[in-house]
Design an enzyme around this catalytic site. Structure first.
Site, PDB file in Angstrom:
ATOM      1  N   ARG A 106       0.819  -1.200   0.000  1.00  0.00           N
ATOM      2  CA  ARG A 106       0.000   0.000   0.000  1.00  0.00           C
ATOM      3  C   ARG A 106       0.855   1.252   0.000  1.00  0.00           C
ATOM      4  O   ARG A 106       2.065   1.210   0.247  1.00  0.00           O
ATOM      5  CB  ARG A 106      -0.979   0.004   1.171  1.00  0.00           C
ATOM      6  CG  ARG A 106      -0.351   0.184   2.542  1.00  0.00           C
ATOM      7  CD  ARG A 106      -1.413   0.160   3.633  1.00  0.00           C
ATOM      8  NE  ARG A 106      -0.831   0.330   4.951  1.00  0.00           N
ATOM      9  CZ  ARG A 106      -0.593   1.513   5.520  1.00  0.00           C
ATOM     10  NH1 ARG A 106      -0.893   2.636   4.878  1.00  0.00           N
ATOM     11  NH2 ARG A 106      -0.067   1.574   6.731  1.00  0.00           N
ATOM     12  N   HIS A 107       0.219   2.403  -0.255  1.00  0.00           N
ATOM     13  CA  HIS A 107       0.913   3.685  -0.285  1.00  0.00           C
ATOM     14  C   HIS A 107       0.691   4.405   1.049  1.00  0.00           C
ATOM     15  O   HIS A 107      -0.391   4.317   1.627  1.00  0.00           O
ATOM     16  CB  HIS A 107       0.379   4.538  -1.441  1.00  0.00           C
ATOM     17  CG  HIS A 107       1.228   5.714  -1.788  1.00  0.00           C
ATOM     18  ND1 HIS A 107       1.209   6.891  -1.074  1.00  0.00           N
ATOM     19  CD2 HIS A 107       2.137   5.891  -2.778  1.00  0.00           C
ATOM     20  CE1 HIS A 107       2.058   7.743  -1.612  1.00  0.00           C
ATOM     21  NE2 HIS A 107       2.645   7.164  -2.639  1.00  0.00           N
ATOM     22  N   PRO A 108       1.695   5.129   1.543  1.00  0.00           N
ATOM     23  CA  PRO A 108       1.525   5.783   2.841  1.00  0.00           C
ATOM     24  C   PRO A 108       0.542   6.943   2.843  1.00  0.00           C
ATOM     25  O   PRO A 108       0.015   7.303   3.895  1.00  0.00           O
ATOM     26  CB  PRO A 108       2.934   6.272   3.184  1.00  0.00           C
ATOM     27  CG  PRO A 108       3.611   6.410   1.868  1.00  0.00           C
ATOM     28  CD  PRO A 108       3.064   5.300   1.026  1.00  0.00           C
TER      29      PRO A 108
END
Length: 397
Positions: free
Chosen positions: A236-238
């Site tokens: 996932r992306h932060p």
């Protein structure tokens, strides 16, 4: 000496002292762009990469290193011992005709050989020289040896890679070497442009560790703004959600719908339009905060169709998505074929091997021809003949 290839760097001659990966990757890209690259290797042994697997059996001709083959196409090879007066004379004759000299020895080695930047620049003031090393030509670590694994670790890349709460993980490709090679290409081309204005060469100093810091994207800023050390968070992306790998009925695939409008379309296509109005998910920051709950809701909706079925639905609706390929699937993809991103190169035995092509395309230009990686010292006589012809021509003038 003239370039034998087409491309924007046609006419540029590169003398290549590099070995293994970072330097050879740099000079391969220059060769792909049309430069003539003359690879200077150690006698007998050659580039260290010639002895690294996987090896291709050549039916009585001896094994060929697939490692070496993959990053040395479109080059010529001559074996020279730079401690031998006779070979130094040949090397200097090559440099005399060159535009660029590239090396990736440990800092200080070129000085010991008598070819440090100050010496080279005084003798050949228009020559561009690029030095690629683990830690650069300056600083307290300059003389330390470095490998890709070392700079990935020291550059923070490994600390950000892997599953959440899992151990630090090396990126699956040699990003330390490859990034240094790419930044080397950029520096060389910039120096050539400046030389066009000034008639003076420059020394490009690229450190593998520096390139890892340059690739940290927003991690440095996040640490300073949030006051927390970023760690691995899986796929996932932060700061964008949903953005990652999601499981369908059969296989995982990737979705990237962080903008509110795209998220609303995603929810509608999932048959869960109400998710876009859920107080936990109405904005991207809220979705990031509640990413685990949102992932569970999305995967619950995905469970009734295959990944292929969902991707067809999302693509029609304009929701960014894609399959999660392994290498064999990648090599069969029609988009990869259409972009000519797999280059088929002949082996000495007559068979062929596909390697990754150059992602830089020029509109209207035909696909370049590619030559396989050279055998050790393959072009010696040809190069000596050229040097002799040039020197004879100069004497006659």
């Amino acid at each position: 000496m003239t370039s034998k290839a087409e491309g924007p760097l046609r006419g540029i001659v590169v003398v290549d002292l590099t070995r293994v990966l970072a330097g050879p990757y740099c000079t391969m890209v220059l060769a792909d762009l049309g430069a003539r690259v003359i690879k200077v290797e150690l006698p007998v042994l050659g580039d260290d990469a010639r002895h690294s697997g996987p090896f291709i059996d050549q039916e009585g001709q001896g094994p060929v290193s697939g490692y070496f083959f993959s990053v040395n196409r479109n080059k010529e090879s001559i074996a020279l011992n730079l401690k031998s007066p006779e070979d130094r004379e040949i090397f200097e004759a090559l440099v005399e005709e060159a535009d660029v000299l590239v090396e990736n020895f440990s800092p200080g080695t070129m000085h010991k050989l008598g070819y440090d930047w100050d010496t080279v620049h005084a003798r050949w003031p228009e020559l561009v020289m690029a030095s690629i090393s683990g830690f650069g030509q300056t600083g307290p670590y300059r003389e330390l040896p470095a490998y890709d694994m070392v700079v990935q670790a020291m550059g923070g890349i490994m600390s950000l890679t892997g599953e959440e709460n899992g151990p630090p993980t090396r990126v699956g490709v040699s990003i330390g070497d490859i990034a240094a090679g790419m930044f080397g290409v950029m520096g060389i081309q910039a120096a050539l442009l400046e030389r066009h204005r000034t008639n003076r060469g420059k020394h490009i100093d690229v450190a593998m560790l520096d390139t890892q810091v340059a690739l940290l994207e927003n991690a440095l800023v996040r640490y300073q703004v949030e006051g927390k050390v970023p760690g691995p968070i899986g796929s996932r992306h932060p700061s964008i959600t949903p953005f990652g790998v999601f499981k369908a009925k059969d296989d995982p695939f990737v979705l990237a719908a962080g903008r509110d409008a795209k998220f609303a379309v995603l929810c509608e296509q999932l048959g869960r339009a109400e998710l876009a109005q859920d107080p936990r998910y109405t904005t991207n920051p809220l979705r990031c905060e509640n990413h685990a709950a949102l992932k569970a809701d999305i995967e619950e909706a995905l469970a009734d169709k295959t990944a292929k079925q969902w991707m067809a639905i999302f693509k029609r609706a304009g929701v960014p998505c894609g399959p999660l390929y392994d290498v064999s699937q990648l090599m069969r993809d029609p988009q990869i074929a259409a972009r000519e991103m797999l280059v088929e190169l002949p082996l000495p035995s007559g068979s062929t091997l596909r390697t990754a092509g150059n992602p830089i395309k020029f509109a209207g230009d035909a696909a370049p021809d590619h030559r396989p990686a050279p055998a050790l010292d393959q072009h010696r006589q040809q190069l000596l003949n050229e040097i002799n012809a040039i020197q004879t021509s100069r004497r006659q003038k």
